[in-house]
Motif scaffolding. Sequence first.
Motif, PDB file in Angstrom:
ATOM      1  N   UNK A   1      17.641 -42.700  -4.976  1.00 18.44           N
ATOM      2  CA  UNK A   1      17.210 -43.973  -4.410  1.00 18.44           C
ATOM      3  C   UNK A   1      17.703 -45.141  -5.257  1.00 18.44           C
ATOM      4  N   UNK A   2      18.043 -44.864  -6.524  1.00 18.87           N
ATOM      5  CA  UNK A   2      18.621 -45.923  -7.354  1.00 18.87           C
ATOM      6  C   UNK A   2      20.112 -46.086  -7.089  1.00 18.87           C
ATOM      7  N   UNK A   3      20.649 -45.267  -6.213  1.00 24.03           N
ATOM      8  CA  UNK A   3      22.032 -45.441  -5.810  1.00 24.03           C
ATOM      9  C   UNK A   3      23.009 -44.482  -6.454  1.00 24.03           C
ATOM     10  N   UNK A   4      22.483 -43.503  -7.232  1.00 22.07           N
ATOM     11  CA  UNK A   4      23.407 -42.540  -7.827  1.00 22.07           C
ATOM     12  C   UNK A   4      23.689 -41.413  -6.845  1.00 22.07           C
ATOM     13  N   UNK A   5      24.938 -41.018  -6.743  1.00 21.49           N
ATOM     14  CA  UNK A   5      25.274 -39.877  -5.898  1.00 21.49           C
ATOM     15  C   UNK A   5      25.054 -38.610  -6.724  1.00 21.49           C
ATOM     16  N   UNK A   6      23.867 -38.061  -6.571  1.00 22.48           N
ATOM     17  CA  UNK A   6      23.451 -36.965  -7.440  1.00 22.48           C
ATOM     18  C   UNK A   6      24.441 -35.811  -7.395  1.00 22.48           C
ATOM     19  N   UNK A   7      24.926 -35.461  -6.209  1.00 19.85           N
ATOM     20  CA  UNK A   7      25.801 -34.304  -6.082  1.00 19.85           C
ATOM     21  C   UNK A   7      27.100 -34.474  -6.868  1.00 19.85           C
ATOM     22  N   UNK A   8      27.618 -35.698  -6.899  1.00 21.26           N
ATOM     23  CA  UNK A   8      28.845 -35.923  -7.673  1.00 21.26           C
ATOM     24  C   UNK A   8      28.618 -35.706  -9.143  1.00 21.26           C
ATOM     25  N   UNK A   9      27.485 -36.227  -9.630  1.00 23.57           N
ATOM     26  CA  UNK A   9      27.179 -36.063 -11.047  1.00 23.57           C
ATOM     27  C   UNK A   9      26.989 -34.590 -11.382  1.00 23.57           C
ATOM     28  N   UNK A  10      26.276 -33.887 -10.508  1.00 27.92           N
ATOM     29  CA  UNK A  10      26.035 -32.467 -10.763  1.00 27.92           C
ATOM     30  C   UNK A  10      27.348 -31.699 -10.769  1.00 27.92           C
ATOM     31  N   UNK A  11      28.217 -32.026  -9.815  1.00 28.85           N
ATOM     32  CA  UNK A  11      29.486 -31.312  -9.729  1.00 28.85           C
ATOM     33  C   UNK A  11      30.332 -31.578 -10.967  1.00 28.85           C
TER      34      UNK A  11
ATOM     35  N   UNK B   1      22.601 -37.982 -15.689  1.00 28.18           N
ATOM     36  CA  UNK B   1      22.323 -36.556 -15.471  1.00 28.18           C
ATOM     37  C   UNK B   1      20.863 -36.232 -15.746  1.00 28.18           C
ATOM     38  N   UNK B   2      20.370 -36.741 -16.874  1.00 30.39           N
ATOM     39  CA  UNK B   2      18.981 -36.462 -17.235  1.00 30.39           C
ATOM     40  C   UNK B   2      18.035 -37.069 -16.201  1.00 30.39           C
ATOM     41  N   UNK B   3      18.382 -38.252 -15.716  1.00 32.22           N
ATOM     42  CA  UNK B   3      17.537 -38.883 -14.702  1.00 32.22           C
ATOM     43  C   UNK B   3      17.497 -38.027 -13.440  1.00 32.22           C
ATOM     44  N   UNK B   4      18.655 -37.467 -13.077  1.00 32.84           N
ATOM     45  CA  UNK B   4      18.711 -36.612 -11.887  1.00 32.84           C
ATOM     46  C   UNK B   4      17.905 -35.347 -12.118  1.00 32.84           C
ATOM     47  N   UNK B   5      18.031 -34.789 -13.325  1.00 33.84           N
ATOM     48  CA  UNK B   5      17.284 -33.579 -13.641  1.00 33.84           C
ATOM     49  C   UNK B   5      15.780 -33.834 -13.515  1.00 33.84           C
TER      50      UNK B   5
END
Lengths: 234, 320, 281
Positions: free
Chosen positions: B195-205, B183-187
């Motif tokens: 680009x590291x392969x995390x689905x940002x939207x899923x984590x945010x949701x 989460x912090x990385x996405x923030x």
Amino acid sequence: MAEILLKVAGLHAWYGESHILHGVDFQVGRGELVTLLGRNGVGKTTTLRSIMGIVEKRTGSIAFAGRETVGQPSDTIARQGLAYCPEERGIFSSLNVEENLLLPPVVKPGGMSVDEIYRLFPNLLERRRSQGTKLSGGEQQMLAIGRILRTGANLLLLDEPTEGLAPVIVQRIGDIISELKDRGFTILLVEQNFHFAARVADRHYVMEDGKVVDMIAAAEVEQNRAKLQAYLGV
Amino acid sequence: MMKDSQRTLVIAIVAALALAAPWVAYPVFLMTALCFALFACAFNLLLGYAGLMSFGHAMFFGMAGYFYGHVVKTWNLPPELGLIAGVAGAAAIGLVTGALAIRRQGIYFAMITLAFAQMVYFFCVQAPFTGGEDGLQGIPRKPLLGIIPTHDDHVLYYVVLAIFLFGFGTIYRIIHSPFGQVLKAIRDNEQRAVSLGYEADRYKLLAFVLSAALAGLAGATKAMVLQFATLTDVSAAMSGEVVLMALVGGLGTITGPVIGAFILVTMQNYLASFGEFVLVIQGVIFVVIVIAFRRGLVGELSALWRARFQPRSTEPETAD
Amino acid sequence: MAQVAIGLVNGAFYAMLSLGLAVIFGMLNVINFTHGAQFMMGAFAAWLLLGHLDVPFWASLILSPLLVGLFGVILERLLLKRIYHLDHLYGFLLTFGLALIIEGLAQWKWGSSGAPYPAPITGGTNLGFMIMPTYRLFVVVAALVVCLATWYGIERTRLGAYLRAATENPTLVRAFGINVPRLITLTYGLGVALAALAGVLAAPIQQVSALMGTNLVLVVFAVVVIGGMGSIMGSIVTGFGLGLIEGLTKVYYPPASNTVIFVVMALVLLVKPAGLFGQKR
């Protein structure tokens, strides 16, 4: 040398924490065409931006027509008769060509008329209703130069006007810059393309590591070719 | 940073205070403050660690109160089911609104959550089960798990304290889990995280739903304590109030929202007689903090602490 | 049909308010949460001018936006300019706080129940299919004229070109010799004056009360999300369109009329997240 129009002395400049200019000294006489040469990242663009007052912090002295401008905001500086053509050209996408051309306000009498500018750049007249950023790179460059000719500014700061352009266009821009000099504009030109610079300039200042390290007059370029190659890494 | 021994001492003092508090101060006041503290922590989880500012958190807090009241009063079921209903209902609303809101970023996200909260508010004004302007009054305090006598304020205080600690502990675990790190990385840099392969939207949701569920826990608990659920708790003013609590304490700090909540609830207690003027004072606090103390109380104090004991360290701006 | 006409009147307010929000956001990067309070101030200014100084409605139509716009200019110079370098969030919070202060003070001084403002035009106009109160017709036309004038000012004049350019690249515009900070102040004043003008127009229709802008600004946020803030014409069309949709909902399913705009917002987010006229940000 003629009357000194711009005198830069002991100029330091910063972006955030990074100290980019470390005491830049040079001067430009009225009616001269002077270049700042040097490799990437030596502080040429920052020097122009410092003169315009659009760096985060600067110290030292920049005197324009004898008046100190360090400490003034950029609009006040521009109104004394300096005009800036940035490296990225800065054409506004929400304005059409003619609106872009008419954007910079007239700051002094004696600027070129819109008709004269269109005569200099006929392409712009043809495309005056187009969105500014729909123009080709060369046309955008002409627009970026053209719009600062109206304002009556007598010192033009041109940042790499030939960057990324086809040789034919570079040739054309060279002609135009020579013509502007003939019309009496004082020009400070930042260039990577030394062959282009050598063709038009009266004098060259060479920058390294945020300082001016050398000055070579146009007549002395031939004797100093080896030294210049070492400076510029060409 | 404090030394471990200092930290243990501080925790011991706080624990002793928390246990002794209801014998010194008015328990209902303490419980209300704890509910708001949990609410503010839930909000802060989203803003401080996922970088998403929700301006509609009242919809989770307030709706959970209605769910609790409906289950306990209208359906006559035990309070633990009411709490579960509050959490589940808030999480469900969070899932729907969150899935839509995360489609936009930055300030639009705040406006969208605010708009959805307003929609929920208008819905509550009209819906029959909320009791409209009167709200749900007189929700009975029935024994928790069949045995714990919640009608006693002192007993209920320890229940609420336990709920708060559970919620606070959950948030602490989330922040320090691998999920929290992502989460912090996405923030900090969404593109890089993607680009590291995390689905940002899923984590945010997921963060949004967790935050909504915890806000729901706080809201349901508050309904249990105060025995009513009203429109105030779903209003935009409430959404603003929880932002203010987190802001006063310090956005993105773990303890800040708790302190902010206690300060604001205390303030409201003392200023209740000023009526509308409370709004003015809240507004002034907003303005002063945004202009001059953006790190909030905890942020400013720890900056002072660092400046005093580690004079050469650079001060990071919180949540900029 | 009458509801549709009322919908248009609401749409007129949505259009004027979302237009002001969009203009302010473009230049200041601040979502002006104070917009609803400034709408209220416009109505209050007209009401006070009438009650204390006998200033008629038509004079207030000019005077009140000027006064409230001036107030906006002071706010910008005093407070807003300090936060432009920060995240958008802080502008949102700052203007939210200002809204609380303004609305709280108004509520404290005048209470939250409304006061009536006499309609300057009475009677109805027969539109063929219905009879519409003439004043409401005037509001719709006036709002349309103001919106189109604003559009013209921004898209077709020299000052508008400055505004558009400064929205894109304020640093360069300033380096051309244009006083951008003053331009920003002026823009905020203009946006605020638009909100106040909407407030004056609303005074004879709604009650003049401290909280008349509180819920309205939240609906306008949804309108702005639906339209996107990139386009001036987009704000105008979206505002009027949503007013109409709201009016129609009142006819066919009254209980949903409060929430229909938010439902539209949800649908737009599903289908076109950037908004109908917006670019993705």
